[in-house]
Design a protein around this motif. Sequence first.
Motif, PDB file in Angstrom:
ATOM      1  N   LYS A  41     -22.782 -53.455   3.119  1.00 55.24           N
ATOM      2  CA  LYS A  41     -22.571 -52.199   1.978  1.00 55.24           C
ATOM      3  C   LYS A  41     -21.167 -51.658   1.838  1.00 55.24           C
ATOM      4  CE  LYS A  41     -25.038 -49.588   3.823  1.00 55.24           C
ATOM      5  NZ  LYS A  41     -25.516 -49.357   4.935  1.00 55.24           N
ATOM      6  N   THR A  42     -20.536 -51.025   3.036  1.00 56.29           N
ATOM      7  CA  THR A  42     -19.333 -50.807   3.208  1.00 56.29           C
ATOM      8  C   THR A  42     -17.845 -51.884   2.406  1.00 56.29           C
ATOM      9  OG1 THR A  42     -18.757 -49.105   5.062  1.00 56.29           O
ATOM     10  CG2 THR A  42     -16.758 -50.150   4.675  1.00 56.29           C
ATOM     11  N   THR A  43     -18.310 -53.134   3.170  1.00 59.61           N
ATOM     12  CA  THR A  43     -17.096 -54.647   3.253  1.00 59.61           C
ATOM     13  C   THR A  43     -17.314 -54.653   1.298  1.00 59.61           C
ATOM     14  OG1 THR A  43     -18.096 -55.361   4.970  1.00 59.61           O
ATOM     15  CG2 THR A  43     -17.197 -56.619   3.409  1.00 59.61           C
ATOM     16  N   TYR A  85     -14.389 -42.865   0.859  1.00 60.37           N
ATOM     17  CA  TYR A  85     -14.859 -43.525   2.353  1.00 60.37           C
ATOM     18  C   TYR A  85     -15.738 -43.285   2.969  1.00 60.37           C
ATOM     19  CZ  TYR A  85      -9.982 -45.191  -0.071  1.00 60.37           C
ATOM     20  OH  TYR A  85      -9.023 -46.175  -0.435  1.00 60.37           O
ATOM     21  N   GLN A  86     -15.940 -43.648   4.248  1.00 61.04           N
ATOM     22  CA  GLN A  86     -17.136 -43.711   5.434  1.00 61.04           C
ATOM     23  C   GLN A  86     -16.596 -42.902   6.024  1.00 61.04           C
ATOM     24  OE1 GLN A  86     -19.070 -47.151   6.108  1.00 61.04           O
ATOM     25  NE2 GLN A  86     -21.082 -45.838   7.337  1.00 61.04           N
ATOM     26  N   ASP A  87     -15.300 -43.482   6.095  1.00 57.61           N
ATOM     27  CA  ASP A  87     -14.367 -42.643   7.384  1.00 57.61           C
ATOM     28  C   ASP A  87     -14.186 -41.504   7.028  1.00 57.61           C
ATOM     29  OD1 ASP A  87     -13.057 -44.678   6.001  1.00 57.61           O
ATOM     30  OD2 ASP A  87     -12.266 -45.746   8.098  1.00 57.61           O
ATOM     31  N   VAL A 161     -18.511 -44.186  -3.978  1.00 57.80           N
ATOM     32  CA  VAL A 161     -19.015 -43.496  -2.944  1.00 57.80           C
ATOM     33  C   VAL A 161     -20.173 -44.065  -1.748  1.00 57.80           C
ATOM     34  CG1 VAL A 161     -20.174 -41.159  -2.680  1.00 57.80           C
ATOM     35  CG2 VAL A 161     -19.107 -41.945  -4.814  1.00 57.80           C
ATOM     36  N   ASP A 162     -19.329 -43.981  -0.792  1.00 58.85           N
ATOM     37  CA  ASP A 162     -20.287 -44.597   0.364  1.00 58.85           C
ATOM     38  C   ASP A 162     -20.582 -43.768   1.810  1.00 58.85           C
ATOM     39  OD1 ASP A 162     -20.344 -46.724   2.525  1.00 58.85           O
ATOM     40  OD2 ASP A 162     -18.446 -47.416   2.959  1.00 58.85           O
ATOM     41  N   GLU A 163     -22.216 -43.610   2.175  1.00 61.54           N
ATOM     42  CA  GLU A 163     -22.934 -42.924   2.722  1.00 61.54           C
ATOM     43  C   GLU A 163     -22.221 -41.340   2.011  1.00 61.54           C
ATOM     44  OE1 GLU A 163     -24.648 -44.594   4.370  1.00 61.54           O
ATOM     45  OE2 GLU A 163     -24.026 -46.175   4.986  1.00 61.54           O
ATOM     46  N   PRO A 164     -22.650 -41.154   0.866  1.00 59.79           N
ATOM     47  CA  PRO A 164     -22.045 -39.219   0.604  1.00 59.79           C
ATOM     48  C   PRO A 164     -22.772 -38.179   1.374  1.00 59.79           C
ATOM     49  CG  PRO A 164     -23.102 -40.362  -1.438  1.00 59.79           C
ATOM     50  CD  PRO A 164     -23.364 -41.781   0.103  1.00 59.79           C
TER      51      PRO A 164
END
Lengths: 223, 295
Positions: A41-43, A85-87, A161-164
């Motif tokens: 997903k992030t990729t 970002y997730q991070d 949106v990554d893992e909001p």
Amino acid sequence: MVELIKVSKEYPPDVVALKDISLSIGVGEMFFVIGMSGAGKTTLLKLLCSMEMPSGGLIEISGKPIAQLRGYHLARLRQKIGVAYQDFKLLTDRTTAENIAISMEVSYKKPAIIKKRVRDLLDQLGLADKHDTITGELSRGEQQRVTLARAVANSPTMILVDEPTGNLDAITTERVMNLLNKCNKAGATIVIATHDDSIYRHTSHRVMELRRGRLQAISGGLP
Amino acid sequence: MSFWFTVMRQVGRNLRQTWGSQLMTLLTVSLSVLIFAFFSLIYTNMINFGEKLGDDLSLIVYLEEEPGPELQQQLINKITTFDEVEKVRFISRAEAYERFARQLGENRDVLDDMPKDFLPPSIEVVPLKNLRSLNQVKLFSAYLSRLPGTLKVQYGQDWVERFYHFTRLLSIIVLLSGTLLILTTIFMVAYTIRLTILGRQAELELLKLVGATNNYIRTPFLLEGLLQGIVGSSLGIVSLYALFQWIKLRFSGPGFLNVFEFSFFSPAVSLSIVCVSILLCTLGSYSTMQKFLRI
Ligand SMILES: Nc1ncnc2c1ncn2[C@@H]1O[C@H](COP(=O)(O)OP(=O)(O)O)[C@@H](O)[C@H]1O
Ligand SMILES: [Mg+2]
């Protein structure tokens, strides 16, 4: 808005993160990408904001292939894409307000407008009292919302949106989703990567499932 | 408007973050400007001084015997084939005697016992102004001494030579300090900006991700170099001026320094020194960015 044709991504030495993904996302659509951790997903989001280059296939945004974009044009494209970002990627030695302002400053918004927008977003995300707090001192859930606020602040045409909701309770999750829905109503295309089924279970939007880098299924959406 | 507001805030942030090394750079820049300008100032004043002295430079060619009008013309022809000259004048034995007597003034009676022709006749040659470099004067004097019937050629050999060597030495020092100036400004500025860039890697990465253009990222650093150049070189020139005024005040009145009419750089020269330093500093910051801000 977004066209992906047989897109693959390999990380050296031989990690296949995405394999032959073909997909189009319409203007103003809200689109969910789900899958287990490590599914890619992030990729996928990184490819969409041209933070990473695909190892194969074609990605077009607004009809333009993004692989050749450099310099000024790449910068302009990135101003139009807000990414949470997730991070997080927060500047942990700056205040919450400064972190959110960055995405507007790079497109030279007036200071007064920036100020107002920052207050407004903090209110909507329940962070009004954190305006002048150094982000390094915030909890993960708060940092996550600051990242989201930065992503939507400049009113981009596409929001990734990554893992909001990873670190959020039910009420805060609802606030976050309300904000994203509002942006969507205002016309922004939104792509949400998540494994939190509470936010896509009852959705009428399309949901794409990734499994080990491959497109497993696309479901939902109005006929 | 918003662009410059944002840029200025960024510059302010940079300066605050690395003010220690910024200050060091500023001092280095102004010190090298000071050193360079100091030696150039002495050099230009020496050159001026030399030109003034050179105004009365003349070569005296002593002859074995009084030339007749025919020979005079021949000698003039010979002299002017070497180079055009400002003036050639024959001084006969009688004239030389008269001159000497006039120089003796009250003591002229010591000459009473001497024959009126004991001084040799001579030719006074005043070379053109462009013949002032020592080599030329030397060559010219050698040429004159080879003319038939010449006893000896005289000019202020000693001081001309010493003066020439002194200015040569000075010009080397000026060149060296100029090189020093170029190196320190470029490298010190590049170094501090590198420090700033390395200290803000995370931020610069993020700026690229949220779509900052090259101009947005670079302008603050360029401006930083520009600022170093402006403040540093102005500081250098101003302190040299202060030093200059102090020396002038201190050593005014009769004395060695009054022989020279010391003067400061013209505003145009001062301004060019400042401008060149600004250019160098900007170049320093630009080159660092080329290396560390690949986008
Ligand atoms: N920078 C990287 N280098 C090497 N492998 C990576 C890198 N980023 C992600 N991966 C690998 O790619 C796969 C997909 O990762 P990711 O896209 O982060 O999945 P998700 O976000 O769905 O959890 C994982 O196996 C992960 O280990
Ligand atoms: Mg992920």
